[in-house]
Design a protein around this motif. Structure first.
Motif, PDB file in Angstrom:
ATOM      1  N   GLY A  31      31.179  43.626  35.121  1.00  0.00           N
ATOM      2  CA  GLY A  31      32.543  43.246  34.771  1.00  0.00           C
ATOM      3  C   GLY A  31      33.572  44.132  35.440  1.00  0.00           C
ATOM      4  N   GLY A  32      33.288  45.449  35.501  1.00  0.00           N
ATOM      5  CA  GLY A  32      34.197  46.358  36.173  1.00  0.00           C
ATOM      6  C   GLY A  32      34.338  46.036  37.650  1.00  0.00           C
ATOM      7  N   THR A  33      33.221  45.743  38.293  1.00  0.00           N
ATOM      8  CA  THR A  33      33.253  45.388  39.718  1.00  0.00           C
ATOM      9  C   THR A  33      34.009  44.089  39.950  1.00  0.00           C
ATOM     10  OG1 THR A  33      31.125  46.493  40.111  1.00  0.00           O
ATOM     11  CG2 THR A  33      31.813  44.836  41.719  1.00  0.00           C
ATOM     12  N   MET A  34      33.752  43.107  39.086  1.00  0.00           N
ATOM     13  CA  MET A  34      34.343  41.783  39.288  1.00  0.00           C
ATOM     14  C   MET A  34      35.838  41.748  39.020  1.00  0.00           C
ATOM     15  SD  MET A  34      31.371  39.294  37.763  1.00  0.00           S
ATOM     16  CE  MET A  34      32.393  37.821  37.929  1.00  0.00           C
ATOM     17  N   ILE A  35      36.316  42.532  38.032  1.00  0.00           N
ATOM     18  CA  ILE A  35      37.754  42.477  37.759  1.00  0.00           C
ATOM     19  C   ILE A  35      38.533  43.118  38.906  1.00  0.00           C
ATOM     20  CG2 ILE A  35      37.884  44.636  36.440  1.00  0.00           C
ATOM     21  CD1 ILE A  35      39.824  41.333  35.848  1.00  0.00           C
ATOM     22  N   VAL A  36      37.963  44.117  39.550  1.00  0.00           N
ATOM     23  CA  VAL A  36      38.599  44.688  40.742  1.00  0.00           C
ATOM     24  C   VAL A  36      38.649  43.637  41.853  1.00  0.00           C
ATOM     25  CG1 VAL A  36      38.369  46.413  42.573  1.00  0.00           C
ATOM     26  CG2 VAL A  36      38.006  47.077  40.182  1.00  0.00           C
ATOM     27  N   GLN A  37      37.540  42.918  42.043  1.00  0.00           N
ATOM     28  CA  GLN A  37      37.512  41.857  43.049  1.00  0.00           C
ATOM     29  C   GLN A  37      38.558  40.779  42.746  1.00  0.00           C
ATOM     30  OE1 GLN A  37      33.473  40.459  42.812  1.00  0.00           O
ATOM     31  NE2 GLN A  37      32.646  42.103  44.106  1.00  0.00           N
ATOM     32  N   ALA A  38      38.647  40.412  41.460  1.00  0.00           N
ATOM     33  CA  ALA A  38      39.577  39.359  41.063  1.00  0.00           C
ATOM     34  C   ALA A  38      41.026  39.765  41.338  1.00  0.00           C
ATOM     35  CB  ALA A  38      39.392  39.031  39.581  1.00  0.00           C
ATOM     36  N   LEU A  39      41.364  41.008  41.032  1.00  0.00           N
ATOM     37  CA  LEU A  39      42.745  41.448  41.261  1.00  0.00           C
ATOM     38  C   LEU A  39      43.056  41.571  42.750  1.00  0.00           C
ATOM     39  CD1 LEU A  39      43.415  44.043  38.416  1.00  0.00           C
ATOM     40  CD2 LEU A  39      43.805  41.574  38.459  1.00  0.00           C
ATOM     41  N   ARG A  40      42.072  41.964  43.538  1.00  0.00           N
ATOM     42  CA  ARG A  40      42.278  42.003  44.991  1.00  0.00           C
ATOM     43  C   ARG A  40      42.566  40.589  45.526  1.00  0.00           C
ATOM     44  NH1 ARG A  40      43.495  47.120  45.269  1.00  0.00           N
ATOM     45  NH2 ARG A  40      41.760  48.598  45.336  1.00  0.00           N
ATOM     46  N   LYS A  41      41.793  39.613  45.028  1.00  0.00           N
ATOM     47  CA  LYS A  41      42.013  38.229  45.440  1.00  0.00           C
ATOM     48  C   LYS A  41      43.372  37.724  44.962  1.00  0.00           C
ATOM     49  CE  LYS A  41      37.163  36.693  45.668  1.00  0.00           C
ATOM     50  NZ  LYS A  41      37.220  36.031  46.996  1.00  0.00           N
TER      51      LYS A  41
END
Length: 318
Positions: free
Chosen positions: A181-191
């Motif tokens: 979840g930590g990895t994915m939320i960073v990815q989501a905000l970058r997108k």
């Protein structure tokens, strides 16, 4: 981007750390009020608050975010929190296991993204990891979703799958999903920064509700099949801890293996309790070999050590 973060337990603290280490500015953190915990029942800050305070982040702990709450104190705290949100310069709110309902007044300020520990629409609600293991699901995962007023009904932004293996517990799956979840939320905000985050509506089919876990569910019924009981033991590890009484003593059961052999012995009876066979208990269908147990006030023990201090041969789990 400037991110307001809302979360409470360790699952959320992992995501907060990921956002902080990725360089996002976090002007405000929302978390639930300190709760009494431990033997002394002293007030303890949430895992999210501990991380936020340690890294100099401002923390807000309202009892509610609903300004129409009937309780005057809750309504007053919600109004103050709402005014604080309006006064804060931020781009997005990230929510992870916060534990408070976000009303329309909060959702309308800025976009709100949620880190949810299931493959939506399966297991909407409070206990998606527990319920996935209890149901025997082969996989779970993380869904980053856009929040709306419905319970985990918003459109999906990112989805990743995680296998649930035979010896997984709620504890082990929690740790896998928290990191993901930590990895994915960073990815989501970058997108989101790049304008590349696409929203996909949730399927209408396959909706399940993951009801909050109650301590009453911890009591095992050995009339169930060995497979069902095994899943409950794994689902309730570490909380609330599956249990069953023997001669009035409530024994916690932390791990078990499913045996195919059926027996004419009534469900709950201890078929074997020795160094050769381990602790074998008859079930409604099949049998369980209990491998880790705990008596009240004691420590978790492997079965070989447990039976030295607490003989079980010929006994019955009620």
């Amino acid at each position: 981007m400037k991110v307001i973060f809302a979360g409470t337990p360790e699952f959320a603290a992992v995501a907060l750390q990921a956002l902080h280490e990725a360089g996002f500015e976090i002007p405000l953190v929302l978390t639930q009020p300190d709760r009494p915990a431990g033997r002394g029942m002293h007030l303890q800050p949430s895992a999210v608050k501990q991380y936020a305070v340690a890294h100099g982040m401002e923390v807000l702990q309202p009892l509610s975010l609903r300004m129409d709450a009937k309780d005057p104190q809750r309504a007053a705290e919600a109004k103050a929190a709402h005014e604080r949100l309006l006064a804060t310069d931020y781009d997005v709110m990230v929510v992870a296991a916060y534990g408070l309902i976000l009303p329309r007044s909060t959702l309308d300020i800025k976009p709100c993204l949620n880190i949810h520990g299931s493959l939506l629409p399966r297991w909407r609600g409070a206990a998606p990891i527990h319920r996935a293991i209890e149901a025997g699901d082969a996989e779970t995962g993380i869904t980053i979703m856009q929040m709306e007023e419905g319970l985990d009904t918003g459109p999906m932004l990112l989805v990743e799958h995680v296998a649930i293996v035979a010896d997984d517990t709620t504890g082990t799956v929690h740790d896998k999903l928290a990191a993901l979840g930590g990895t994915m939320i960073v990815q989501a905000l970058r997108k989101l920064e790049q304008g590349k985050l696409e929203a996909v509506p949730q399927p209408e089919a396959g909706v399940c509700y993951a009801a909050k876990i109650s301590k009453d569910e911890a009591a095992l019924d050995f009339n169930l099949s060995a497979a069902e009981i095994s899943r409950k033991i794994r689902a309730f590890n570490p909380f609330p801890g599956a249990c069953a009484p023997v001669n009035g003593v409530n024994i916690k059961l932390w791990a078990a293996e499913v045996l195919d052999a059926d027996s004419s012995v009534p469900a709950g009876h201890v078929v074997a309790a020795d160094s050769q066979h381990g602790i074998v208990v008859a079930c409604g269908r099949g049998a369980l070999r209990l491998t880790e147990l705990q008596k009240p006030g004691g420590k978790r023990m492997p079965a070989s050590e447990f039976i030295k201090a607490f003989p079980l041969e010929g006994q019955r789990f009620a």
